[in-house]
Design an enzyme around this catalytic site. Structure first.
Site, short mmCIF file in Angstrom:
data_model
loop_
_atom_site.label_atom_id
_atom_site.label_comp_id
_atom_site.label_asym_id
_atom_site.label_seq_id
_atom_site.Cartn_x
_atom_site.Cartn_y
_atom_site.Cartn_z
N TYR A 11 0.93 -1.03 -0.11
CA TYR A 11 -0.07 -0.12 -0.12
C TYR A 11 0.48 1.19 0.23
O TYR A 11 1.23 1.55 -0.97
CB TYR A 11 -0.74 -0.33 1.45
CG TYR A 11 -1.67 1.27 1.94
CD1 TYR A 11 -2.24 1.84 0.15
CD2 TYR A 11 -2.19 1.87 2.81
CE1 TYR A 11 -3.00 3.30 0.91
CE2 TYR A 11 -2.79 3.09 2.85
CZ TYR A 11 -2.36 3.79 2.21
OH TYR A 11 -4.24 4.87 2.19
N ILE A 12 1.93 1.64 1.39
CA ILE A 12 2.22 2.79 1.03
C ILE A 12 3.70 2.51 -0.05
O ILE A 12 3.91 3.72 -0.15
CB ILE A 12 3.22 3.41 2.92
CG1 ILE A 12 1.67 3.33 3.88
CG2 ILE A 12 3.43 4.34 2.33
CD1 ILE A 12 2.13 3.06 4.76
N PHE A 82 10.50 -0.58 3.24
CA PHE A 82 8.81 -1.06 3.71
C PHE A 82 8.17 -2.18 3.93
O PHE A 82 7.54 -2.62 4.89
CB PHE A 82 7.88 -0.81 3.14
CG PHE A 82 7.90 1.15 2.53
CD1 PHE A 82 6.74 1.92 2.53
CD2 PHE A 82 8.24 1.41 1.42
CE1 PHE A 82 7.05 3.48 2.53
CE2 PHE A 82 8.50 2.86 0.37
CZ PHE A 82 7.90 4.01 2.20
N TYR A 150 4.77 -6.09 16.82
CA TYR A 150 5.23 -5.24 16.40
C TYR A 150 5.74 -3.69 16.65
O TYR A 150 6.68 -3.87 15.48
CB TYR A 150 3.10 -4.72 15.36
CG TYR A 150 3.59 -4.00 14.35
CD1 TYR A 150 4.21 -4.24 13.06
CD2 TYR A 150 3.46 -2.61 14.45
CE1 TYR A 150 4.75 -3.01 12.48
CE2 TYR A 150 3.17 -1.46 13.49
CZ TYR A 150 3.90 -1.71 12.46
OH TYR A 150 4.08 -0.87 11.58
N ASN A 179 -2.19 7.17 11.54
CA ASN A 179 -2.66 6.51 11.01
C ASN A 179 -2.53 6.90 9.08
O ASN A 179 -2.90 8.53 9.37
CB ASN A 179 -3.81 6.30 11.49
CG ASN A 179 -3.95 6.38 12.89
OD1 ASN A 179 -3.28 6.54 13.73
ND2 ASN A 179 -5.25 5.36 12.60
N ARG A 291 -12.30 -2.00 22.10
CA ARG A 291 -11.73 -2.94 21.83
C ARG A 291 -10.27 -3.25 22.48
O ARG A 291 -9.99 -2.07 23.46
CB ARG A 291 -11.20 -2.73 20.49
CG ARG A 291 -11.72 -3.40 19.75
CD ARG A 291 -11.48 -3.42 18.38
NE ARG A 291 -10.49 -2.14 17.67
CZ ARG A 291 -10.19 -2.11 16.26
NH1 ARG A 291 -10.31 -2.86 15.63
NH2 ARG A 291 -9.98 -0.46 16.35
N ASP A 294 -6.77 -0.08 23.11
CA ASP A 294 -7.53 0.96 21.87
C ASP A 294 -7.31 2.87 23.19
O ASP A 294 -7.95 2.93 23.99
CB ASP A 294 -8.43 1.50 21.56
CG ASP A 294 -9.24 0.93 20.26
OD1 ASP A 294 -7.77 0.19 19.57
OD2 ASP A 294 -9.62 -0.05 19.37
#
Length: 334
Positions: A11-12, A82, A150, A179, A291, A294
């Site tokens: 994606y990026i 990436f 992560y 984001n 969740r 968050d």
């Protein structure tokens, strides 16, 4: 100048590849296509740009021979990195593959760069290295205490890059994203995840009448409307930042790190309302409980990137939603 983009079919990465080509760079993508799509490179190869697209090298960062061949055969000058696993929930269940891929793969890449005299790398890092925010907006001095594997793998790589600079002179820029949203304004590439975990594409997918209902997790946070607030940075603005970071290194800049965000936050309800406005559709909504893990608010302080890299995000939340919607319609053949 020749640049190798690892994860360039993702994606990026794909948006950065296009931005580099549009700016006159010669670009090689390096991808194992575990999450990126070979069709992305096939599409890019047919686009007219200022720079030369050197094609995709199908290889894996866990295979040192692949990296050595890609660098040697194409005489690269710099790397934009990436390639990484990036799902927080998955990293909690499978930390082994995250450390192996994200940390060991990057070490292999840095070793190959050292052996082939490539001394400049721009690294896709993350705001997840900060962990639970102690204050917002979050600046680069905020403590880095990641709360999931992560984030810990990305922080480990940042430390590794400091060490490789001191020992071998490989200078790096680490870009900590908040984001990311949107798609190429020319609808040449876009977001293509399976499963899709990002907010905006999931809201937009609920507009196509196929029974998908958007689920909002938590409306009782201590925020202006009870829903989480996040900093949404447009993917094309993000790609521009990578080029500025590369130019910073080319011009002799030292190893450094920068937040990439807009310095503003939008709540989930505000994003939802903007999606309805852009699409002109009423989107089915179901409110569920929070969740775990968050944070209520995550917003970047981006002053350092503005001052040193001269980066200014120009596109709005509405721009990101509009281009993401265009891409989603294209993917569906609409």
């Amino acid at each position: 100048m020749k640049v190798m983009v690892t994860g360039g079919d993702g994606y990026i990465g794909s948006h950065c590849v296009l931005a580099l080509l549009d700016s006159g760079y010669d670009v090689l993508t390096f991808d194992n296509h575990s999450t990126g799509h070979i069709q992305t490179s096939e599409n890019i190869s047919g686009i007219s740009t200022e720079g030369r697209f050197l094609g995709t090298f199908s290889g894996d960062l866990l295979n040192v021979d692949d990296i050595n061949r890609a660098l040697k055969e194409n005489d690269m000058d710099a790397v934009i990195h990436f390639a990484a696993f990036s799902q927080v929930a998955e990293s909690m269940k499978r930390p082994d593959i995250y450390y192996r891929n994200n940390v060991c793969g990057t070490m292999n890449l840095l070793d190959a760069m050292k052996d082939h005299g490539v001394d400049k790398i721009v690294f896709s890092s993350t705001a997840a290295t900060y962990g639970e925010p102690e204050y917002t907006p979050i600046d680069e001095d905020h403590p880095q205490r990641p709360i999931n594997p992560y984030g810990r793998t990305k922080l480990t790589v940042e430390g590794m890059m400091d060490d490789y600079d001191l020992a071998y002179g490989i200078r790096s820029v680490r870009l900590r994203y908040f984001n990311v949203a949107g798609a190429d304004s020319g609808c040449r590439v876009g977001e293509w995840h399976d499963p899709e975990t990002h907010l905006i594409p999931n809201i937009l997918k609920s507009t196509f009448g196929d029974g998908k209902e958007f689920e909002l997790f938590g409306d009782d946070y201590d925020t202006r409307d009870g829903t989480c607030i996040r900093d949404y940075v447009n993917v094309e603005d993000l790609a521009d930042a990578h080029i500025l970071a590369l130019e910073y290194l080319v011009n002799g800049g030292g190893t450094d790190f920068f937040n990439l965000g807009t310095n503003e936050g939008s709540s989930v309800k505000e994003v939802f309302a903007e999606c309805e406005k852009v699409t002109g559709k009423k989107i089915p909504l179901k409110i569920k409980g929070r969740r775990p893990g968050d944070p209520a608010v995550l917003v970047a302080d981006n002053r350092k990137a503005k001052e040193i890299l001269h980066w200014n995000p120009r596109r709005t939340l509405s721009d990101s939603i509009r281009t993401a919607y265009m891409w989603e319609k294209k993917m569906r053949g609409n």
